[in-house]
Design an enzyme around this catalytic site. Structure first.
Site, PDB file in Angstrom:
ATOM      1  N   TYR A   1      50.184   6.958  -7.553  1.00 57.25           N
ATOM      2  CA  TYR A   1      49.319   6.365  -8.585  1.00 57.25           C
ATOM      3  C   TYR A   1      47.850   6.755  -8.386  1.00 57.25           C
ATOM      4  O   TYR A   1      46.949   6.091  -8.884  1.00 57.25           O
ATOM      5  CB  TYR A   1      49.479   4.835  -8.589  1.00 57.25           C
ATOM      6  CG  TYR A   1      50.885   4.438  -8.983  1.00 57.25           C
ATOM      7  CD1 TYR A   1      51.208   4.298 -10.328  1.00 57.25           C
ATOM      8  CD2 TYR A   1      51.881   4.287  -8.029  1.00 57.25           C
ATOM      9  CE1 TYR A   1      52.503   3.993 -10.707  1.00 57.25           C
ATOM     10  CE2 TYR A   1      53.180   3.979  -8.397  1.00 57.25           C
ATOM     11  CZ  TYR A   1      53.487   3.835  -9.739  1.00 57.25           C
ATOM     12  OH  TYR A   1      54.763   3.544 -10.115  1.00 57.25           O
ATOM     13  N   SER A   2      47.632   7.851  -7.665  1.00 56.63           N
ATOM     14  CA  SER A   2      46.265   8.230  -7.298  1.00 56.63           C
ATOM     15  C   SER A   2      45.440   8.698  -8.493  1.00 56.63           C
ATOM     16  O   SER A   2      45.784   9.674  -9.163  1.00 56.63           O
ATOM     17  CB  SER A   2      46.342   9.343  -6.251  1.00 56.63           C
ATOM     18  OG  SER A   2      45.114  10.014  -6.148  1.00 56.63           O
ATOM     19  N   ASN A   3      44.322   8.009  -8.739  1.00 57.63           N
ATOM     20  CA  ASN A   3      43.394   8.455  -9.787  1.00 57.63           C
ATOM     21  C   ASN A   3      42.784   9.806  -9.425  1.00 57.63           C
ATOM     22  O   ASN A   3      42.436  10.595 -10.296  1.00 57.63           O
ATOM     23  CB  ASN A   3      42.257   7.444  -9.976  1.00 57.63           C
ATOM     24  CG  ASN A   3      42.720   6.180 -10.685  1.00 57.63           C
ATOM     25  OD1 ASN A   3      43.763   6.165 -11.339  1.00 57.63           O
ATOM     26  ND2 ASN A   3      41.942   5.118 -10.548  1.00 57.63           N
ATOM     27  N   HIS A   4      42.647  10.037  -8.127  1.00 53.66           N
ATOM     28  CA  HIS A   4      42.056  11.306  -7.687  1.00 53.66           C
ATOM     29  C   HIS A   4      42.973  12.490  -7.994  1.00 53.66           C
ATOM     30  O   HIS A   4      42.527  13.535  -8.479  1.00 53.66           O
ATOM     31  CB  HIS A   4      41.744  11.239  -6.190  1.00 53.66           C
ATOM     32  CG  HIS A   4      41.461  12.566  -5.584  1.00 53.66           C
ATOM     33  ND1 HIS A   4      40.333  13.303  -5.915  1.00 53.66           N
ATOM     34  CD2 HIS A   4      42.163  13.327  -4.713  1.00 53.66           C
ATOM     35  CE1 HIS A   4      40.369  14.449  -5.243  1.00 53.66           C
ATOM     36  NE2 HIS A   4      41.459  14.483  -4.513  1.00 53.66           N
ATOM     37  N   LEU A   5      44.257  12.312  -7.728  1.00 61.22           N
ATOM     38  CA  LEU A   5      45.222  13.379  -8.026  1.00 61.22           C
ATOM     39  C   LEU A   5      45.196  13.697  -9.522  1.00 61.22           C
ATOM     40  O   LEU A   5      45.156  14.857  -9.941  1.00 61.22           O
ATOM     41  CB  LEU A   5      46.622  12.885  -7.623  1.00 61.22           C
ATOM     42  CG  LEU A   5      47.636  13.885  -7.085  1.00 61.22           C
ATOM     43  CD1 LEU A   5      47.094  14.626  -5.879  1.00 61.22           C
ATOM     44  CD2 LEU A   5      48.921  13.144  -6.676  1.00 61.22           C
TER      45      LEU A   5
END
Ligand SMILES: *Cc1c(COP(=O)(O)O)cnc(C)c1O
Length: 303
Positions: free
Chosen positions: A69-73
């Site tokens: 759920y990474s916003n960065h990814l």
């Protein structure tokens, strides 16, 4: 819009409500959620000079790390496709597939190549070693660390601070920001601005050390107040109290939040205002770091 060209300053919007009025403070929100249609908020700020450097050095592939759920990814996959880099994501959890979350699905649709590694391996190997073991030593790839929080993240965040100072014609008494890896907090501190950082994780005390390391000069962290008691059970956890606060805030101010970062930060900030934490007359700038791709769909349901 090319990711690497300068953007217009994002709006700095003043908020008026009962809590703000009673606390006698001035509260503004820096709308970095509006900085780019897909690469939102602090991820855009942190990636900017990483991409500039990668391009200068002639790299055409970016690799980074994150959870399902990474916003960065998500941001790196989007930035790569906008700025014409190939992207590789190393994902925590070898039981996962690209269908495991909307974030991973989106990353794959942007052309990101996904590698799933066990939690063990993810935890115990350093990032360079992981890249080498998965992709070989000599590939022409630029490594962006988890969360995008490295030295190159700082100048991009400083530009946000400079925008605010120009918009306010001065420095606020506090920037308030949600913290995950502490990179955004470190960027604000590196502009010599005072920060109230709200940890989105449980046991966020470790962030002080991370931030110190990133900013480099111990002295700068004198400007840091790290608030660790608004985590609502831990990273990505939430309670109905938090969701109710978010719904109320959104209704009153017509500004969308999400439950992982910005909702917790503003919950904490409002709680502190109610408790008389701030000297009347203070100016507070809450940074809307974006992340709305991770907003719970159930926030739209009113019960
Ligand atoms: C990633 C993220 C943060 C945390 O930023 P750090 O620099 O890792 O502390 C805060 N808010 C949002 C919306 C994010 O996506």
């Amino acid at each position: 819009m090319d990711f690497l060209t300068p953007t217009q300053p994002t709006p700095l919007q003043e908020l008026h409500d009962e809590v703000v009025r009673k606390a006698g403070v001035r509260l503004l929100i820096k709308r970095d959620d509006l900085i780019h249609p897909v690469v939102s908020g602090n991820k855009w700020r942190k990636l900017k000079y990483n991409l500039v450097r990668a391009r200068e050095l002639g790299y055409n592939t970016l690799v980074t790390f994150g959870g399902a759920y990474s916003n960065h990814l998500f941001a790196l996959a989007a930035a790569g496709s906008v700025a014409d880099f190939s992207t590789i994501g190393i994902v925590r959890g070898d039981e996962l597939t690209p269908q495991s979350s909307p974030t991973l699905q989106y990353c794959q649709e942007q052309g990101m190549q996904l590698h799933f590694v066990s939690r063990e391996e993810y935890r115990h190997k350093d990032e360079g070693a992981l890249v080498a073991s998965l992709l070989g030593q000599h590939r022409n790839i630029f490594v962006v660390p988890e969360g995008g929080s490295n030295e190159l993240a700082l100048p991009g965040v400083r530009e946000m601070v400079q925008e605010v100072e120009a918009q306010l014609i001065g420095q606020p008494d506090y920037f308030a920001v949600a913290a995950g890896t502490g990179g955004t907090t470190a960027g604000i501190l590196s502009a010599l601005a005072p920060v109230l950082a709200f940890s989105a994780l449980k046991g966020g005390g470790f962030l002080r050390e991370e931030i110190n390391t990133l900013v480099g000069k111990e002295a700068l962290t004198a400007h840091l107040q790290l608030i660790t008691n608004y985590h609502f059970g831990g990273y990505a956890r939430y309670t109905s109290e938090l969701l109710d606060f978010i719904r109320g805030f959104e209704q009153q101010h017509q500004i969308p939040l999400e439950q992982v970062y910005t909702g917790k930060m503003l919950f904490g900030l409002y709680d502190l205002m109610r408790k008389g934490y701030f000297t009347p007359g203070s100016t507070l700038v809450a940074v809307h770091t974006g992340g709305l791709q991770g907003r719970l769909a159930s926030l739209n349901q009113v019960d």
